[in-house]
Design an enzyme around this catalytic site. Structure first.
Site, PDB file in Angstrom:
ATOM      1  N   GLU A 264      33.593  33.748  38.009  1.00 31.22           N
ATOM      2  CA  GLU A 264      32.446  34.536  37.935  1.00 31.22           C
ATOM      3  C   GLU A 264      31.231  34.335  37.167  1.00 31.22           C
ATOM      4  O   GLU A 264      30.974  34.061  36.074  1.00 31.22           O
ATOM      5  CB  GLU A 264      32.743  36.177  36.926  1.00 31.22           C
ATOM      6  CG  GLU A 264      32.153  37.782  37.229  1.00 31.22           C
ATOM      7  CD  GLU A 264      32.592  38.301  36.823  1.00 31.22           C
ATOM      8  OE1 GLU A 264      32.110  39.359  36.623  1.00 31.22           O
ATOM      9  OE2 GLU A 264      33.598  38.466  36.191  1.00 31.22           O
ATOM     10  N   LYS A 322      31.100  43.057  45.596  1.00 30.74           N
ATOM     11  CA  LYS A 322      31.677  43.116  44.580  1.00 30.74           C
ATOM     12  C   LYS A 322      32.291  45.190  44.700  1.00 30.74           C
ATOM     13  O   LYS A 322      30.728  45.593  44.683  1.00 30.74           O
ATOM     14  CB  LYS A 322      31.926  43.133  42.617  1.00 30.74           C
ATOM     15  CG  LYS A 322      32.905  43.792  41.855  1.00 30.74           C
ATOM     16  CD  LYS A 322      32.986  43.374  40.287  1.00 30.74           C
ATOM     17  CE  LYS A 322      34.794  44.162  39.514  1.00 30.74           C
ATOM     18  NZ  LYS A 322      34.343  43.198  38.514  1.00 30.74           N
ATOM     19  N   CYS A 374      36.969  38.909  39.370  1.00 26.13           N
ATOM     20  CA  CYS A 374      36.716  39.973  38.389  1.00 26.13           C
ATOM     21  C   CYS A 374      38.392  40.920  38.571  1.00 26.13           C
ATOM     22  O   CYS A 374      39.593  40.488  38.825  1.00 26.13           O
ATOM     23  CB  CYS A 374      36.109  40.262  37.013  1.00 26.13           C
ATOM     24  SG  CYS A 374      36.319  40.353  35.754  1.00 26.13           S
TER      25      CYS A 374
END
Length: 502
Positions: A264, A322, A374
């Site tokens: 990430e 995301k 994540c």
């Protein structure tokens, strides 16, 4: 001594909350979860609703106080908050989540007063997982940490994960604990309860060998790059070139792989800042060697919007933004109040924009994959709804925010559950660890240690097919559980109806 006996439940509750934490990684005393939940069930049978709520709250303080204390490390050590501010917010979050065991206890007492033992154990298990579902999906965008099923990755109950997911498995764990508590008290369920326990745990043991998906191609060679860039240095402008050079050099050592994955925000700059001089040349190299790269970086959107994203470079170039943002980390809920409070506490946080729910899957190595960034791999439903079209799962994360705590281990345990639920390989690249490969049965393959700069290479097999959980989803699982409660209640009422008719 008499005073201890009078308040024994309240005194012992925090200790049993800590015991439940010890069932999770990195401690992995999985069967302590049974004891902790059996204690929880016991005091729900012994106390009034008010005392049970207080005892449940104390249990929650023990659980979350010992289980998510690493929030302090994130805010103080890496977020720059002063000790008082970081401590205050850690206590505040612990107190908030402790409210859910309190509510579970109070509801259980209310329900228990109206039903017999047979339905009581089922009702308790349903209330427990229903509260986990609310906590995991509704409050502040969801906080599914320390849901009890994650502690059972290595036990027979893991066999039920491809069928019922984290909530189905958690239901069976809570049911088992309640039955054990009833047997312990030598109540009416001793014989029947023993049979049910054998069926649950024996059935789970048998299911652990089950195969729900199948291979659809030859193995793919995947390399994970774990840069181990210090979080305090990562975003310093004078460190950017050094970071990018490290990742490029690691990648160039593995042009014989099919896919190379970076963690990430491995690129510590917006895409527009590095596209021409870094990303485009790297993409040309990747195409020349027949390699697909999976890289994470922030991306500018329209206006003031910006995204936490993953880009694929190589044969198929595309972006994923995301979807499920981290509250108080990537966005601020309860605005403007939360923003004002955090400004007063002088805690700097990001304010990202969430990506669309309808984004197409990325491709690498010739196959589509589910991307999670994540925190997203903590949400089974998010992964499940895309899994049928994907051949494998990819998670990129940066657990460097939490230092040498339990958090990276707990996070990996949650990633293992996603592989198990979907019957697919999961590959996980992290900045400081734990990077690794997870097999479709949830077992860990190769894994990189924490705080080591290295690459990790292994093969995965592209998979197809859908597990029952992928077809049902969380809502389907809860419909089945509601049906089970209703059938149990009808069965419990049947003898009374027969007696009345006679």
């Amino acid at each position: 001594m008499n005073r201890f006996l009078e308040w024994k439940w309240e005194i012992l509750a925090p200790l049993f909350g800590v015991m439940l934490t010890l069932a999770f990684a990195p401690y992995d005393f999985a069967y302590l979860a049974l004891i902790a939940l059996a204690f929880f069930y016991r005091f729900c049978n012994e106390l009034s609703a008010v005392r049970a709520a207080v005892t449940g709250y104390l249990f929650g303080l023990g659980l979350f106080g010992s289980g998510i204390w690493w929030v302090y490390v994130s805010m103080h050590d890496f977020g720059g908050a002063n000790p008082l501010s970081a401590g205050f917010l850690t206590v505040l979050l612990t107190g908030l989540w402790a409210g859910f065991p309190a509510l579970t206890a109070a509801l259980s007492v209310k329900v228990f007063s109206k039903i017999g033992a047979g339905i009581r154990v089922i009702a308790f298990a349903w209330i427990w997982v229903a509260m986990e579902y609310v906590r995991g999906n509704w409050i502040f965008n969801g906080f599914p940490w320390l849901q009890v099923a994650y502690s059972q990755i290595e036990t027979p109950l893991a066999g039920f994960a491809p069928i019922g997911g984290v909530y189905g498995s958690g239901f069976l764990l809570a049911l088992s604990a309640a039955i054990l508590a009833e047997i312990w008290c030598k109540r009416s369920l001793s014989r029947l309860g023993s049979v049910v326990l054998i069926l649950i745990w024996g059935g789970g043991f048998g299911l652990k060998g089950g195969v729900w998906t199948h291979a659809i191609g030859e193995p793919i060679t995947v390399t994970l790059v774990q840069g181990n860039i210090d979080q305090n240095q990562k975003w310093q402008p004078n460190q950017r070139l050094r970071t990018l050079t490290l990742y490029r050099q690691f990648t160039e050592q593995h042009w014989d792989s099919d896919v190379v994955i970076w963690p990430e925000t491995s690129v510590p700059a917006f895409m527009t800042e590095v596209k021409d001089w870094f990303l485009d040349p790297l993409a040309r190299q990747a195409r020349e060697h027949g390699v697909d790269l999976v890289i994470s970086l922030p991306v500018n959107g329209a206006g003031k919007d910006y995204y936490n994203s993953v880009i694929t470079l190589g044969e198929h170039e595309a972006l994923y933004h995301k979807i499920h943002l981290l509250p108080f980390g990537e966005y601020l809920p309860l605005q403007p109040l939360s923003g004002w409070v955090l400004d007063q506490l002088q805690i700097p946080l990001g304010n990202f924009t969430a990506g669309s729910d309808e984004q197409p899957l990325l491709q690498a190595g010739g196959y589509s994959f589910v991307t999670t960034i994540c925190y997203e791999d903590a949400f089974g439903e998010l992964v499940r709804r895309q899994a049928a079209q994907a051949a494998y799962l990819v998670n990129v994360t940066n657990d460097g925010w939490f230092g040498d705590t339990a958090e990276p281990h707990q996070h990996m345990q949650m990633a293992q559950m996603r592989a198990l639920e979907t019957g697919r390989y999961l590959v996980r690249a992290t900045n400081t660890g734990l990077s690794g490969f997870v097999q479709p049965d949830g077992r860990l393959g190769k894994q990189a240690p924490l705080f080591t700069s290295m690459t990790l290479t292994d093969t995965i097999v592209p998979m197809a097919g859908s597990t029952p959980y992928v077809r049902l989803g969380d809502q389907g699982v809860f419909m089945v559980l509601i049906g089970l409660v209703a059938l149990s209640q009808a069965w419990a009422c049947l003898p009374r109806r027969q007696q009345q008719s006679a």
